[in-house]
Structures are given as structure tokens and as C-alpha cells.
Write a protein that holds these residues in place. Structure first.
Motif, PDB file in Angstrom:
ATOM      1  N   ASP A   1       1.227  -8.494   9.210  1.00  0.00           N
ATOM      2  CA  ASP A   1       1.285  -9.896   8.777  1.00  0.00           C
ATOM      3  C   ASP A   1       2.659 -10.190   8.169  1.00  0.00           C
ATOM      4  N   ALA A   2       3.057 -11.453   8.286  1.00  0.00           N
ATOM      5  CA  ALA A   2       4.426 -11.850   7.933  1.00  0.00           C
ATOM      6  C   ALA A   2       4.753 -11.581   6.466  1.00  0.00           C
ATOM      7  N   MET A   3       3.779 -11.760   5.569  1.00  0.00           N
ATOM      8  CA  MET A   3       4.060 -11.562   4.132  1.00  0.00           C
ATOM      9  C   MET A   3       4.309 -10.086   3.823  1.00  0.00           C
ATOM     10  N   THR A   4       3.463  -9.210   4.381  1.00  0.00           N
ATOM     11  CA  THR A   4       3.654  -7.769   4.154  1.00  0.00           C
ATOM     12  C   THR A   4       5.008  -7.328   4.706  1.00  0.00           C
TER      13      THR A   4
ATOM     14  N   GLU B   1      -4.795  -0.571   7.691  1.00  0.00           N
ATOM     15  CA  GLU B   1      -3.785  -1.173   6.811  1.00  0.00           C
ATOM     16  C   GLU B   1      -2.470  -0.424   6.959  1.00  0.00           C
ATOM     17  N   LEU B   2      -1.379  -1.129   6.624  1.00  0.00           N
ATOM     18  CA  LEU B   2      -0.047  -0.539   6.701  1.00  0.00           C
ATOM     19  C   LEU B   2       0.298   0.103   5.355  1.00  0.00           C
ATOM     20  N   TRP B   3       0.737   1.356   5.403  1.00  0.00           N
ATOM     21  CA  TRP B   3       1.083   2.106   4.185  1.00  0.00           C
ATOM     22  C   TRP B   3       2.556   2.489   4.229  1.00  0.00           C
TER      23      TRP B   3
ATOM     24  N   LYS C   1       0.844  -1.200   0.000  1.00  0.00           N
ATOM     25  CA  LYS C   1       0.000   0.000   0.000  1.00  0.00           C
ATOM     26  C   LYS C   1       0.878   1.248   0.000  1.00  0.00           C
ATOM     27  N   ILE C   2       0.665   2.099  -1.009  1.00  0.00           N
ATOM     28  CA  ILE C   2       1.423   3.344  -1.143  1.00  0.00           C
ATOM     29  C   ILE C   2       0.422   4.445  -1.479  1.00  0.00           C
TER      30      ILE C   2
END
Length: 259
Positions: free
Chosen positions: A119-122, A151-153, A66-67
């Protein structure tokens, strides 16, 4: 042909500086009615920080992170004339022309590893991307990550590609790993590095890299102090990124050992 479309907007209102870090980015309003965090070409690291921001951001987006939307932002010379603060006045004066903006995420909060789980994948994708682009600035002190809409950006990639501050030695970096990954804020959460590396290499093929590098505006590549021409610089970024992707197993091992 580019499938990535970066819009160009005009700054219509300078709202306020963000006094974090040395580059004094600012919140501005554009002629599309939206607010942006404007990164200035006249700031400390100049146009190279904008190139790092653009490349790092679009590479992150390509691998599914996410950007905030990145836009090119035209700044005219009227703003420096009405700005009372001399430091900001100079910054605005030296930044007339094309700059870079990130869509402003209203009410986003700075990522805190003690508060939020990732989460580990992100986490693994971000860690590996930062290894690839040699991003020295995603640490506990300065996470350069936001939490918005649950969400993480990923933001602020301007400290990446630090080899480009000295083109005479850039080729020395082609075979280097990235030991500073040991300080990465998400390293502990990055438990899926191997899987993430497969996703990254499948996504960032040579054509995708070429496309992202082609987005760099020509005048950002023109610096009298650089020994290379704009075309040579584009080719150097391509060579660098492809070299890093070819050694991604080494980067995975380095990150796993650091964990």
C-alpha cells in the motif's frame, strides 16, 4: 525513562549460518526458547552495523512499520570451540559479548516487487525512513523486506548511517539529501510521501529520537579508532536525525522527482 524495552537473552544453540551478504548472520536459539537471526559484533562492519540495525529498526517501529522484535543477545566463548568451520569459528570468537538478534520469522518469503503489492502509505514511510537514515541497501537486487502473515516486514538496516564509519567527516552529511533513493525498491509504490512525512515528523520528535539512541549499549560505542567519545557519538546521531527531519520536505521532493 525508556518506554522501549529491549530484552536481553542468551544464545544457547548455534543452528546454521545464513550465507547471504558478507556478514554471515546465523539462526540461533536463545534461552527463552525462540529462534533469532543473530547479527554478530565480530562481522565485517562490526558494532556499527549493529547500531545501524538497532536505530533503523526502532525508528521504523516508532512510525508504525512492521519489524521483528529486536533483542540483545549474549554470546559466550563456548560456541567457537565446537565449530568446525574456521571462518565461523573466528566470527564466534570475535563476537563474544553483546550482539543483536531479530526474531526469526519462520516461513517468511523475500519481498518481490513483481509478486506483492504494497500500500502507498507503507511504501512511502519506508522510502522516507530510508532517506532519513541513509540506507543504501533496499534495492531490487536486495530488498531487505519480508512478506510474512500477509504483511510487509522491514529487516536488515545495518547499511544505514554510513557516515558513522568516518567520524571525522560526519558533519558534512548533515545538509545532504539522499540521491540514492532513486534505486529504492518501493519508490514506484510510494505515492503518499507528503502524508507520510507529516506522520513521521509528528511521531519522531526530539524526545523519541533521544530515547531510541539511548538504547545503544555503551560498549558498542567504544572503538579505539573513533575520534569521538560514546557521549559525543550519541549526540552526533541525535544531531544527524534531527537535521534530516528538519529537511524532510527536501527529502520528499527528491523522492517525488525520482519517481
Amino acid at each position: 525513562m525508556n518506554t522501549i524495552d529491549i530484552r536481553t537473552v542468551n544464545v544457547v544453540q548455534y543452528l546454521n549460518p545464513l550465507r547471504e551478504g558478507g556478514s554471515l548472520p546465523a539462526i540461533v536459539k536463545a534461552d527463552d526458547g525462540f529462534l533469532y537471526v543473530l547479527k554478530f559484533r565480530g562481522a565485517g562492519q562490526g558494532k556499527k552495523a549493529l547500531i545501524a540495525e538497532l536505530l533503523g529498526g526502532e525508528l521504523a517501529r516508532a512510525i508504525g512499520l512492521k519489524i521483528p522484535e529486536l533483542v540483545f543477545m549474549n554470546l559466550d566463548d563456548s560456541f567457537s570451540k565446537t565449530e568446525p568451520d574456521e571462518e565461523i569459528q573466528d566470527l564466534l570468537k570475535f563476537s563474544v559479548g553483546l550482539n543483536l538478534g531479530l526474531h526469526f520469522l519462520s516461513s517468511a518469503i523475500t519481498y518481490d516487487p513483481l509478486v506483492f503489492e504494497v500500500d502507498a502509505m507503507t511504501a512511502s514511510k519506508i522510502v522516507l525512513l530510508d532517506s532519513i537514515i541513509s540506507n543504501i541497501d533496499r534495492t531490487v537486487k536486495n530488498t531487505n523486506l519480508l512478506y510474512w502473515n500477509k504483511e510487509l516486514w522491514v529487516i536488515d538496516n545495518g547499511a544505514s548511517f554510513y557516515f558513522h564509519h568516518n567520524w571525522s567527516t560526519w558533519e558534512n552529511h548533515l545538509t545532504r539529501t539522499f540521491p540514492l533513493i532513486k534505486d529504492h525498491v518501493l519508490l514506484k509504490s510510494a505515492a503518499n510521501l507528503k502524508e507520510a512525512s507529516t506522520h513521521i515528523t509528528n511521531t519522531l520528535n526530539k524526545d523519541k529520537i533521544k530515547e531510541i539512541i539511548s538504547l545503544i549499549p555503551e560498549d558498542w560505542l567504544e572503538n579505539e579508532s573513533d575520534a569521538l567519545s560514546p557521549n559525543e557519538i550519541r549526540a552526533a546521531y541525535e544531531t544527524y536525525l534531527n537535521a534530516k527531519l528538519n529537511m524532510i520536505d527536501e527529502l520528499v521532493k527528491e523522492a517525488e522527482d525520482a519517481r
